[in-house]
Design an enzyme around this catalytic site. Structure first.
Site, PDB file in Angstrom:
ATOM      1  N   ASP A   1     -69.072  69.560  64.908  1.00 51.46           N
ATOM      2  CA  ASP A   1     -70.303  69.692  65.670  1.00 51.46           C
ATOM      3  C   ASP A   1     -71.358  70.233  64.693  1.00 51.46           C
ATOM      4  O   ASP A   1     -71.011  70.740  63.618  1.00 51.46           O
ATOM      5  CB  ASP A   1     -70.065  70.667  66.833  1.00 51.46           C
ATOM      6  CG  ASP A   1     -71.336  71.008  67.571  1.00 51.46           C
ATOM      7  OD1 ASP A   1     -72.078  70.077  67.935  1.00 51.46           O
ATOM      8  OD2 ASP A   1     -71.611  72.216  67.773  1.00 51.46           O
ATOM      9  N   LEU A   2     -72.620  70.111  65.026  1.00 56.04           N
ATOM     10  CA  LEU A   2     -73.672  70.566  64.100  1.00 56.04           C
ATOM     11  C   LEU A   2     -74.223  71.947  64.485  1.00 56.04           C
ATOM     12  O   LEU A   2     -74.007  72.941  63.781  1.00 56.04           O
ATOM     13  CB  LEU A   2     -74.813  69.543  64.079  1.00 56.04           C
ATOM     14  CG  LEU A   2     -76.029  69.948  63.247  1.00 56.04           C
ATOM     15  CD1 LEU A   2     -75.714  69.903  61.759  1.00 56.04           C
ATOM     16  CD2 LEU A   2     -77.223  69.027  63.550  1.00 56.04           C
ATOM     17  N   ASP A   3     -74.932  71.981  65.614  1.00 54.71           N
ATOM     18  CA  ASP A   3     -75.627  73.200  66.036  1.00 54.71           C
ATOM     19  C   ASP A   3     -74.628  74.314  66.352  1.00 54.71           C
ATOM     20  O   ASP A   3     -73.794  74.161  67.234  1.00 54.71           O
ATOM     21  CB  ASP A   3     -76.472  72.919  67.288  1.00 54.71           C
ATOM     22  CG  ASP A   3     -77.592  71.915  67.022  1.00 54.71           C
ATOM     23  OD1 ASP A   3     -78.291  72.064  66.018  1.00 54.71           O
ATOM     24  OD2 ASP A   3     -77.765  70.976  67.838  1.00 54.71           O
TER      25      ASP A   3
ATOM     26  N   THR B   1     -78.582  76.702  64.297  1.00 54.20           N
ATOM     27  CA  THR B   1     -79.764  76.213  65.010  1.00 54.20           C
ATOM     28  C   THR B   1     -79.735  76.593  66.494  1.00 54.20           C
ATOM     29  O   THR B   1     -80.746  76.445  67.174  1.00 54.20           O
ATOM     30  CB  THR B   1     -79.856  74.682  64.897  1.00 54.20           C
ATOM     31  OG1 THR B   1     -78.528  74.184  64.960  1.00 54.20           O
ATOM     32  CG2 THR B   1     -80.500  74.255  63.606  1.00 54.20           C
TER      33      THR B   1
ATOM     34  N   LYS C   1     -75.358  75.348  75.279  1.00 52.23           N
ATOM     35  CA  LYS C   1     -74.787  74.938  73.995  1.00 52.23           C
ATOM     36  C   LYS C   1     -74.001  73.645  74.136  1.00 52.23           C
ATOM     37  O   LYS C   1     -73.177  73.512  75.043  1.00 52.23           O
ATOM     38  CB  LYS C   1     -73.904  76.044  73.425  1.00 52.23           C
ATOM     39  CG  LYS C   1     -74.718  77.224  72.924  1.00 52.23           C
ATOM     40  CD  LYS C   1     -73.862  78.230  72.196  1.00 52.23           C
ATOM     41  CE  LYS C   1     -74.732  79.373  71.681  1.00 52.23           C
ATOM     42  NZ  LYS C   1     -73.900  80.466  71.149  1.00 52.23           N
TER      43      LYS C   1
ATOM     44  N   SER D   1     -72.315  65.261  67.127  1.00 57.90           N
ATOM     45  CA  SER D   1     -73.311  66.186  67.685  1.00 57.90           C
ATOM     46  C   SER D   1     -74.084  65.550  68.826  1.00 57.90           C
ATOM     47  O   SER D   1     -74.325  64.347  68.833  1.00 57.90           O
ATOM     48  CB  SER D   1     -74.294  66.569  66.570  1.00 57.90           C
ATOM     49  OG  SER D   1     -75.431  67.213  67.108  1.00 57.90           O
ATOM     50  N   ALA D   2     -74.516  66.392  69.764  1.00 53.50           N
ATOM     51  CA  ALA D   2     -75.347  65.913  70.869  1.00 53.50           C
ATOM     52  C   ALA D   2     -76.811  65.776  70.445  1.00 53.50           C
ATOM     53  O   ALA D   2     -77.624  65.206  71.180  1.00 53.50           O
ATOM     54  CB  ALA D   2     -75.246  66.889  72.031  1.00 53.50           C
TER      55      ALA D   2
ATOM     56  N   LYS E   1     -71.524  65.704  76.161  1.00 49.15           N
ATOM     57  CA  LYS E   1     -70.370  66.605  76.257  1.00 49.15           C
ATOM     58  C   LYS E   1     -70.510  67.384  77.571  1.00 49.15           C
ATOM     59  O   LYS E   1     -71.628  67.724  77.929  1.00 49.15           O
ATOM     60  CB  LYS E   1     -70.373  67.599  75.088  1.00 49.15           C
ATOM     61  CG  LYS E   1     -70.246  66.950  73.701  1.00 49.15           C
ATOM     62  CD  LYS E   1     -70.507  68.001  72.609  1.00 49.15           C
ATOM     63  CE  LYS E   1     -70.588  67.347  71.229  1.00 49.15           C
ATOM     64  NZ  LYS E   1     -70.946  68.289  70.162  1.00 49.15           N
TER      65      LYS E   1
ATOM     66  N   GLU F   1     -65.975  73.126  67.016  1.00 53.39           N
ATOM     67  CA  GLU F   1     -67.000  73.239  68.067  1.00 53.39           C
ATOM     68  C   GLU F   1     -67.330  74.684  68.395  1.00 53.39           C
ATOM     69  O   GLU F   1     -66.433  75.527  68.425  1.00 53.39           O
ATOM     70  CB  GLU F   1     -66.463  72.610  69.346  1.00 53.39           C
ATOM     71  CG  GLU F   1     -66.999  71.249  69.674  1.00 53.39           C
ATOM     72  CD  GLU F   1     -68.475  71.211  70.016  1.00 53.39           C
ATOM     73  OE1 GLU F   1     -69.074  72.281  70.232  1.00 53.39           O
ATOM     74  OE2 GLU F   1     -69.047  70.124  70.058  1.00 53.39           O
ATOM     75  N   ASP F   2     -68.583  74.972  68.698  1.00 58.45           N
ATOM     76  CA  ASP F   2     -68.947  76.328  69.139  1.00 58.45           C
ATOM     77  C   ASP F   2     -69.235  76.377  70.638  1.00 58.45           C
ATOM     78  O   ASP F   2     -69.478  77.458  71.174  1.00 58.45           O
ATOM     79  CB  ASP F   2     -70.191  76.825  68.389  1.00 58.45           C
ATOM     80  CG  ASP F   2     -71.445  76.098  68.827  1.00 58.45           C
ATOM     81  OD1 ASP F   2     -71.405  74.855  68.943  1.00 58.45           O
ATOM     82  OD2 ASP F   2     -72.471  76.765  69.068  1.00 58.45           O
TER      83      ASP F   2
END
Ligand code: BG6
Ligand code: MG
Length: 218
Positions: free
Chosen positions: A9-11, A17, A45, A114-115, A145, A169-170
């Site tokens: 995942d990115l953020d 971010t 999130k 990522s979303a 998600k 994932e966070d």
């Protein structure tokens, strides 16, 4: 060594971010005369831009026209991009680059799941774009998600099966997506919040090379 696919995942996983999303959404809520808490923010999130605004409006008991909805989303993104434009490699979270380099040296697939519709731009900003074999982001999915679509597309693009995929994932929604996809889920963050994950680590500094090796060979 076998070949697995590691989907990031990115953020909140690669870069922090999540704090910029929070600030930009909060500014919008404040401009409408209400506020929301850090706890409520956890629910944003991993969630798409549209879904996020729907939740925020519900918290503030606001209903808006379709035009206003679109205007608010654009406003939030403009505010968010002010933070993003200033981003640089320093903002990559601890040991993320080290992990990516280890996996790449071990000849593993590396994907982004990522979303965010801003994902490519953020990876470019922090100079990580070329480390990914495949990029699946908010522009490629129709279902947000916790739907597993984003991760399943990544697996498909890498010509591998979900059981060979490991997701970092966070977000609760992201862990649920990985679990539904039949992938190994690794939570990055708080143990309590991310209790549905197969494994949880505070951040990548807690993830050893021995553990990565175990994931590759399992
Ligand atoms: C996710 C974030 O990665 O992307 C969410 O966790 C965000 O907070 C979503 O709303 C969509 O991002 P963007 O950049 O397309 O608004
Ligand atoms: Mg995230």
């Amino acid at each position: 060594m076998s070949k697995k696919a590691f989907i990031f995942d990115l953020d909140g996983v690669i870069v922090d971010t999540a704090k910029y999303h929070f600030l930009a959404w909060r500014k919008l809520a404040n401009s409408m005369g209400f506020d929301f808490t850090h706890e409520q923010n956890e629910q944003l999130k991993g969630v798409s831009r549209v879904k996020s605004l729907e939740k925020i409006l519900a918290w503030g008991n606001k209903s808006v026209s379709e035009d206003e909805f679109i205007k608010f989303m654009a406003q939030k993104n403009d505010d968010y991009l002010i933070y993003i434009e200033k981003m640089e490699a320093q903002e990559i979270l601890p040991d993320v680059t080290k992990t990516l380099d280890y996996l790449s040296a071990a000849n593993q697939h590396i994907a982004l799941g990522s979303a965010s519709k801003n994902a490519r731009m953020i990876l470019e900003k922090v100079n990580l774009l070329e480390k990914f074999d495949v990029l699946v982001d908010g522009n490629d999915v129709t279902k947000a998600k916790p739907d597993p679509e984003v991760f399943l597309i990544a697996a498909q693009q890498l010509h591998t099966n979900p059981e060979n995929c490991i997701v970092f994932e966070d977000a609760v929604a992201g862990i649920q997506a990985a679990n539904t996809a039949g992938m190994v889920s690794i939570g990055i963050g708080d143990k309590k919040t991310l209790h549905e994950s197969d494994y949880v680590f505070k951040d990548f500094t807690e993830i050893s090379e021995a553990f990565l090796k175990e994931l590759i060979n399992r």
